[in-house]
Design a protein around this motif. Structure first.
Motif, PDB file in Angstrom:
ATOM      1  N   GLU A  43       0.848  -1.185   0.000  1.00 48.84           N
ATOM      2  CA  GLU A  43       0.000   0.000   0.000  1.00 48.84           C
ATOM      3  C   GLU A  43       0.886   1.237   0.000  1.00 48.84           C
ATOM      4  OE1 GLU A  43      -2.215  -0.505   3.613  1.00 48.84           O
ATOM      5  OE2 GLU A  43      -0.625   0.281   4.885  1.00 48.84           O
ATOM      6  N   ASN A  44       0.294   2.372  -0.326  1.00 50.93           N
ATOM      7  CA  ASN A  44       1.030   3.630  -0.379  1.00 50.93           C
ATOM      8  C   ASN A  44       0.540   4.544   0.737  1.00 50.93           C
ATOM      9  OD1 ASN A  44       2.347   5.990  -0.952  1.00 50.93           O
ATOM     10  ND2 ASN A  44       1.674   6.123  -3.079  1.00 50.93           N
ATOM     11  N   PRO A  45       1.243   4.624   1.862  1.00 51.16           N
ATOM     12  CA  PRO A  45       0.790   5.468   2.975  1.00 51.16           C
ATOM     13  C   PRO A  45       0.631   6.929   2.591  1.00 51.16           C
ATOM     14  CG  PRO A  45       2.496   3.950   3.716  1.00 51.16           C
ATOM     15  CD  PRO A  45       2.457   3.851   2.227  1.00 51.16           C
ATOM     16  N   ASP A  46       1.475   7.425   1.684  1.00 53.56           N
ATOM     17  CA  ASP A  46       1.400   8.839   1.313  1.00 53.56           C
ATOM     18  C   ASP A  46       0.250   9.139   0.365  1.00 53.56           C
ATOM     19  OD1 ASP A  46       3.566   9.541   2.897  1.00 53.56           O
ATOM     20  OD2 ASP A  46       5.018   9.126   1.313  1.00 53.56           O
ATOM     21  N   ALA A  47      -0.470   8.115  -0.094  1.00 59.89           N
ATOM     22  CA  ALA A  47      -1.657   8.300  -0.936  1.00 59.89           C
ATOM     23  C   ALA A  47      -2.870   7.723  -0.211  1.00 59.89           C
ATOM     24  CB  ALA A  47      -1.477   7.641  -2.298  1.00 59.89           C
ATOM     25  N   ASN A  48      -2.982   8.057   1.081  1.00 63.67           N
ATOM     26  CA  ASN A  48      -4.110   7.608   1.902  1.00 63.67           C
ATOM     27  C   ASN A  48      -4.201   6.087   1.959  1.00 63.67           C
ATOM     28  OD1 ASN A  48      -6.256   8.118   3.640  1.00 63.67           O
ATOM     29  ND2 ASN A  48      -7.766   8.128   2.002  1.00 63.67           N
ATOM     30  N   PHE A  49      -3.039   5.436   1.980  1.00 62.89           N
ATOM     31  CA  PHE A  49      -2.948   3.981   2.131  1.00 62.89           C
ATOM     32  C   PHE A  49      -3.650   3.227   1.005  1.00 62.89           C
ATOM     33  CE2 PHE A  49      -2.490   5.765   6.388  1.00 62.89           C
ATOM     34  CZ  PHE A  49      -1.296   5.184   6.793  1.00 62.89           C
ATOM     35  N   LEU A  50      -3.579   3.755  -0.205  1.00 63.02           N
ATOM     36  CA  LEU A  50      -4.170   3.037  -1.334  1.00 63.02           C
ATOM     37  C   LEU A  50      -3.479   1.689  -1.497  1.00 63.02           C
ATOM     38  CD1 LEU A  50      -4.554   5.765  -4.096  1.00 63.02           C
ATOM     39  CD2 LEU A  50      -6.370   4.636  -2.820  1.00 63.02           C
ATOM     40  N   PRO A  51      -4.240   0.603  -1.654  1.00 64.33           N
ATOM     41  CA  PRO A  51      -3.616  -0.706  -1.859  1.00 64.33           C
ATOM     42  C   PRO A  51      -2.835  -0.728  -3.166  1.00 64.33           C
ATOM     43  CG  PRO A  51      -5.987  -0.817  -2.221  1.00 64.33           C
ATOM     44  CD  PRO A  51      -5.711   0.532  -1.647  1.00 64.33           C
ATOM     45  N   ALA A  52      -1.738  -1.470  -3.169  1.00 60.19           N
ATOM     46  CA  ALA A  52      -0.883  -1.554  -4.346  1.00 60.19           C
ATOM     47  C   ALA A  52      -0.853  -2.989  -4.862  1.00 60.19           C
ATOM     48  CB  ALA A  52       0.535  -1.097  -4.000  1.00 60.19           C
ATOM     49  N   THR A  53      -0.627  -3.120  -6.143  1.00 62.01           N
ATOM     50  CA  THR A  53      -0.462  -4.433  -6.751  1.00 62.01           C
ATOM     51  C   THR A  53       0.848  -4.434  -7.525  1.00 62.01           C
ATOM     52  OG1 THR A  53      -1.695  -3.755  -8.734  1.00 62.01           O
ATOM     53  CG2 THR A  53      -2.944  -4.817  -6.965  1.00 62.01           C
ATOM     54  N   GLY A  54       1.364  -5.615  -7.785  1.00 63.50           N
ATOM     55  CA  GLY A  54       2.599  -5.712  -8.545  1.00 63.50           C
ATOM     56  C   GLY A  54       3.419  -6.907  -8.120  1.00 63.50           C
ATOM     57  N   ARG A  55       4.586  -7.008  -8.725  1.00 66.79           N
ATOM     58  CA  ARG A  55       5.476  -8.146  -8.504  1.00 66.79           C
ATOM     59  C   ARG A  55       6.514  -7.806  -7.441  1.00 66.79           C
ATOM     60  NH1 ARG A  55      10.332  -9.957 -10.785  1.00 66.79           N
ATOM     61  NH2 ARG A  55      10.502 -12.221 -11.002  1.00 66.79           N
ATOM     62  N   LEU A  56       6.818  -8.775  -6.599  1.00 66.42           N
ATOM     63  CA  LEU A  56       7.860  -8.605  -5.592  1.00 66.42           C
ATOM     64  C   LEU A  56       9.212  -8.867  -6.263  1.00 66.42           C
ATOM     65  CD1 LEU A  56       6.078 -10.529  -2.708  1.00 66.42           C
ATOM     66  CD2 LEU A  56       6.507  -8.077  -2.753  1.00 66.42           C
ATOM     67  N   ASP A  57       9.711  -7.836  -6.963  1.00 69.82           N
ATOM     68  CA  ASP A  57      10.984  -7.994  -7.666  1.00 69.82           C
ATOM     69  C   ASP A  57      12.105  -8.294  -6.692  1.00 69.82           C
ATOM     70  OD1 ASP A  57       9.763  -7.424 -10.113  1.00 69.82           O
ATOM     71  OD2 ASP A  57      10.054  -5.267  -9.866  1.00 69.82           O
ATOM     72  N   VAL A  58      12.084  -7.637  -5.550  1.00 66.36           N
ATOM     73  CA  VAL A  58      13.030  -7.909  -4.474  1.00 66.36           C
ATOM     74  C   VAL A  58      12.228  -8.121  -3.197  1.00 66.36           C
ATOM     75  CG1 VAL A  58      14.899  -6.980  -3.056  1.00 66.36           C
ATOM     76  CG2 VAL A  58      14.872  -6.543  -5.528  1.00 66.36           C
ATOM     77  N   TYR A  59      12.523  -9.190  -2.492  1.00 65.27           N
ATOM     78  CA  TYR A  59      11.830  -9.476  -1.223  1.00 65.27           C
ATOM     79  C   TYR A  59      12.845 -10.106  -0.288  1.00 65.27           C
ATOM     80  CZ  TYR A  59       8.545 -11.638   2.084  1.00 65.27           C
ATOM     81  OH  TYR A  59       7.869 -12.029   3.221  1.00 65.27           O
ATOM     82  N   ARG A  60      13.546  -9.254   0.467  1.00 67.27           N
ATOM     83  CA  ARG A  60      14.582  -9.710   1.379  1.00 67.27           C
ATOM     84  C   ARG A  60      14.174  -9.336   2.795  1.00 67.27           C
ATOM     85  NH1 ARG A  60      18.787  -9.721  -2.529  1.00 67.27           N
ATOM     86  NH2 ARG A  60      17.677 -10.459  -4.388  1.00 67.27           N
ATOM     87  N   THR A  61      14.220 -10.308   3.684  1.00 68.21           N
ATOM     88  CA  THR A  61      13.774 -10.092   5.060  1.00 68.21           C
ATOM     89  C   THR A  61      14.847 -10.558   6.034  1.00 68.21           C
ATOM     90  OG1 THR A  61      12.682 -12.257   5.061  1.00 68.21           O
ATOM     91  CG2 THR A  61      11.346 -10.347   4.443  1.00 68.21           C
ATOM     92  N   PRO A  62      14.791 -10.089   7.279  1.00 71.17           N
ATOM     93  CA  PRO A  62      15.784 -10.539   8.257  1.00 71.17           C
ATOM     94  C   PRO A  62      15.644 -12.024   8.527  1.00 71.17           C
ATOM     95  CG  PRO A  62      14.032  -9.311   9.335  1.00 71.17           C
ATOM     96  CD  PRO A  62      13.825  -9.146   7.861  1.00 71.17           C
ATOM     97  N   GLU A  63      16.741 -12.647   8.923  1.00 66.42           N
ATOM     98  CA  GLU A  63      16.660 -14.050   9.302  1.00 66.42           C
ATOM     99  C   GLU A  63      15.710 -14.181  10.481  1.00 66.42           C
ATOM    100  OE1 GLU A  63      20.406 -15.845  10.025  1.00 66.42           O
ATOM    101  OE2 GLU A  63      21.234 -15.322   8.052  1.00 66.42           O
ATOM    102  N   ALA A  64      14.778 -15.122  10.366  1.00 66.22           N
ATOM    103  CA  ALA A  64      13.750 -15.239  11.399  1.00 66.22           C
ATOM    104  C   ALA A  64      13.380 -16.697  11.604  1.00 66.22           C
ATOM    105  CB  ALA A  64      12.508 -14.439  10.994  1.00 66.22           C
ATOM    106  N   ALA A  65      12.872 -16.992  12.784  1.00 68.26           N
ATOM    107  CA  ALA A  65      12.366 -18.330  13.073  1.00 68.26           C
ATOM    108  C   ALA A  65      11.020 -18.515  12.390  1.00 68.26           C
ATOM    109  CB  ALA A  65      12.232 -18.524  14.581  1.00 68.26           C
ATOM    110  N   ALA A  66      10.588 -19.752  12.252  1.00 69.21           N
ATOM    111  CA  ALA A  66       9.336 -20.035  11.563  1.00 69.21           C
ATOM    112  C   ALA A  66       8.139 -19.560  12.359  1.00 69.21           C
ATOM    113  CB  ALA A  66       9.217 -21.534  11.275  1.00 69.21           C
ATOM    114  N   PHE A  67       7.924 -20.117  13.562  1.00 71.30           N
ATOM    115  CA  PHE A  67       6.795 -19.637  14.353  1.00 71.30           C
ATOM    116  C   PHE A  67       6.987 -19.832  15.856  1.00 71.30           C
ATOM    117  CE2 PHE A  67       5.843 -24.039  13.412  1.00 71.30           C
ATOM    118  CZ  PHE A  67       5.373 -24.541  14.603  1.00 71.30           C
ATOM    119  N   GLU A  68       8.065 -20.501  16.272  1.00 66.17           N
ATOM    120  CA  GLU A  68       8.303 -20.609  17.705  1.00 66.17           C
ATOM    121  C   GLU A  68       8.744 -19.245  18.239  1.00 66.17           C
ATOM    122  OE1 GLU A  68       9.828 -22.413  15.430  1.00 66.17           O
ATOM    123  OE2 GLU A  68       9.118 -24.471  15.667  1.00 66.17           O
TER     124      GLU A  68
END
Length: 666
Positions: free
Chosen positions: A346-371
């Motif tokens: 979403e775009n917070p600066d446009a009143n949180f309009l939902p966004a669509t598109g491809r996750l060209d880059v999706y990098r996240t911190p190392e994390a546990a699954a659910f424990e």
């Protein structure tokens, strides 16, 4: 215990349920729509069944098709997740009629709590505190207006069958009531198939505090403490934490006992959440009122898991299999502090309009699954996946745990800084600003926090321009150096026999054009200049996208991703989205389109608020669109006269589609 269950959902919650089922040795069946054939939740399960088209009504809301899939695969039970059919009493009953266990409360409890008006009447009998309001069945518009006048403004109009902030409007004066009621009813009928509403006094500076409850088939009910969900935009949650800051042991016990009384009043079984509105008293305490009960697992359940060390999905499965509650109230304890951030397209600066598109880059911190862990990520997507207009725009949930709130805050900020998403608008940078805002850092919480901190949360400058430009330059130099060979003539270090080499970079940032120049002196030193400002510059590629950059006396670790002309620069202190432009190819850029009004997101036209020939002013509402079950008002980009309407009410419009044309003012 069950041998096989079907998960009647998608995305991160389907992956979450599958993880616990796998831990318990339970086989899982996924269901999927046309656009989800290769989705992460499909691969997370042992089997998968196609159930229909991309729109929820053609797939994830097809109760009969889901039950057929359960029968065909031999699933003994169905876990509904949240959303879709999770609070649908008819679906729960249909599962029961088919001999399939519904992993949730009995249909009677869903029915009792599903309609806000009726549930509040039940709570009144159970002596659970209520906000003053009108919860009656008479939905005559004139009567509702009179009731609002009687209660006194501001009031809150809420869809009786609603949830998730949909079908909800705050009204500050009698003059605004009729329009707000009409909009609320439209949104309610589209989202829930029921336009009944209730009216309540709007509590000023309210906190949204909810209590996690669990009941078993033996009649036992416990509460697993509280979550503070006050940080919201458009009545939808942004950040959730447990325990609630400032909660006293006495007030926690009173709210917990009220929640247990609410659950027992409807014979509740399984996981549920009793939501309260709380307001501060002059004595510094909290006065609380029942708001509603969500008869399902909540999106924010991981923060409760983090502070209790429990797996709530495992509790759901054990209780649905007929087992008693694993712990008594006296055995439950709070350990540390946890915060969850919803990562949304979403775009917070446009009143949180939902966004669509491809996750060209999706990098996240190392994390546990659910424990329980310091950092946990619940996600249903992978890099390269697309966020479509058919479903909720949430990408993932980032959950952190700390020994206390300060430590949890620091870990959340660090984890958000390590979250790099490129390809579509997201709220990641906005979340960092909220976490670091004065109000949130000091736990000065209420549902108006975002609006109160607007000056620092919206349209905030990203990285300093010189840091962003340094990232663009460093990435360009690294890409060129990668092409060098042992041949000295292939070197691209800008060496000149006489004088200095000068290279120009044309960069567009936040809609403005900037020129950066990189000067290489004869001795190899480099200087970066923007306008009349100059900095000694140095860059070294540490990895494919990671660069050590020296700018003046400052050193920066910059992660840079390039996709054509689009450049994304991430640093510890923030991020920026830029465009490196070809000044020749874009020589005509900057010409204003002026007379066009385009759709900021894909959606459906609900109504036009002006007709051909009308004179309009800058900022005047001209059209209402619906996207992802939320209404969005589109305003005039300038003064003018409506020359042509290019769509009709009910039409689907793609992002960027021209809605109407404006002519010069008459």
């Amino acid at each position: 215990m069950f041998k096989k269950i079907l998960i009647a959902n998608r995305g991160e919650i389907a992956c979450r349920v599958a993880a616990t089922a796998r831990k318990l040795g339970i086989r899982t069946v996924a269901v999927y729509s046309d656009v989800d054939a290769d989705a992460r939740h499909v691969l997370a399960c042992d089997e998968a069944v196609h159930i229909g088209g991309p729109a929820p009504k053609d797939s994830y809301l097809r109760a009969e098709r889901i039950i057929e899939a359960a029968k065909a695969t031999g699933a003994e039970a169905v876990h509904p997740g949240y959303g879709f059919l999770s609070e649908n009493e008819d679906f729960a009953q249909a599962c029961d009629d088919a001999g399939i266990v519904f992993i949730g409360p009995p249909p009677s409890a869903i029915k009792a709590m599903g309609l806000k008006a009726e549930s509040k009447q039940l709570m009144e009998k159970a002596r659970v505190p209520l906000v003053p309001g009108y919860h009656g069945a008479n939905q005559d518009a004139a009567l509702l207006k009179r009731e609002a006048d009687r209660i006194g403004y501001p009031v809150l109009i809420k869809a009786s069958a609603g949830g998730g902030g949909k079908g909800m409007r705050a009204v500050s004066s009698a003059d605004d009531f009729d329009a707000a009621l009409a909009s609320c009813k439209r949104e309610a009928i589209n989202s829930f198939g029921d336009d009944a509403v209730l009216i309540e006094r709007y509590v000023t500076r309210p906190r949204h505090i909810e209590i996690q409850v669990f009941g078993d088939m033996q009649g036992n009910v416990v509460y697993l403490f509280e979550r503070d969900c006050s940080v919201q935009r458009r009545h939808q949650k942004v950040l959730e934490e447990a325990p609630a800051p400032g909660m006293t042991a006495q007030r926690r016990r009173e709210m917990g006992e009220a929640a247990v009384a609410a659950a027992k009043a409807v014979g509740y079984v399984g996981a549920g959440t009793v939501e309260f509105i709380a307001e501060p008293t002059p004595e510094g305490d909290l006065r609380f009122y029942f708001m509603e009960m969500n008869t399902r697992l909540q999106v924010e359940h991981p923060v409760t898991e983090a502070i209790t060390g429990l797996d709530l999905v495992e509790w759901q499965l054990r209780i649905a299999a007929g087992q008693p509650l694993p712990l008594t109230q006296g055995e439950l304890r709070i350990h540390g502090h946890a915060i969850e951030a919803r990562l949304c397209a979403e775009n917070p600066d446009a009143n949180f309009l939902p966004a669509t598109g491809r996750l060209d880059v999706y990098r996240t911190p190392e994390a546990a699954a659910f424990e329980r862990a310091d950092v946990r990520l619940d996600a249903g997507v992978r890099e390269g996946d697309a966020i479509t207009p058919y479903y909720d725009p949430m990408i993932a949930k980032l959950i952190v745990w700390g020994a206390d709130r300060d430590q949890a805050l620091a870990r959340l900020d660090a984890a958000l800084a390590q979250t790099h998403i490129v390809g579509l608008h997201t709220n990641v940078a906005f979340l960092r600003r909220v976490v670091n805002s004065r109000s949130f850092a000091r736990a000065d919480l209420d549902t108006a926090l975002i609006e109160r901190e607007r000056a620092v949360l919206f349209d905030a400058p990203p990285l300093p321009l010189e840091v962003s430009a340094a990232g663009v330059v460093a990435h360009a130099l690294a890409a060129e150096q990668a092409l060098e060979t042992a041949d000295p003539w292939s070197r691209r270090d800008g060496w000149r026999l006489h004088g200095a080499a000068l290279r120009r970079f044309d960069i567009e940032a936040q809609g403005r054009h900037h020129v950066a120049t990189l000067q290489r002196t004869h001795d190899g030193a480099m200087v970066l200049a923007i306008g009349d400002r100059r900095w000694p510059f140095g860059a070294r590629a540490r990895a494919a996208n990671l660069h050590d950059v020296t700018l003046g006396e400052q050193r920066h670790a910059l992660t840079v991703y390039a996709n054509g002309e689009r450049i994304a620069v991430f640093a510890a202190e923030g991020s920026a989205q830029l465009q490196e432009i070809d000044p020749i190819a874009h020589a005509a850029d900057g010409a204003l389109e002026g007379g066009r009004l385009t759709a900021p997101m894909p959606g459906r036209v609900i109504a036009f608020l002006a007709k051909v020939g009308d004179s309009v002013k800058l900022g005047q509402p001209l059209a209402v669109m619906e996207a992802m079950k939320m209404e969005h008002t589109i305003t005039a980009p300038r003064d003018g006269m409506v020359a042509e309407l290019l769509y009709a009410a009910g039409d689907q419009v793609s992002e960027g589609g021209e809605l109407l044309r404006l002519a010069a003012p008459a």
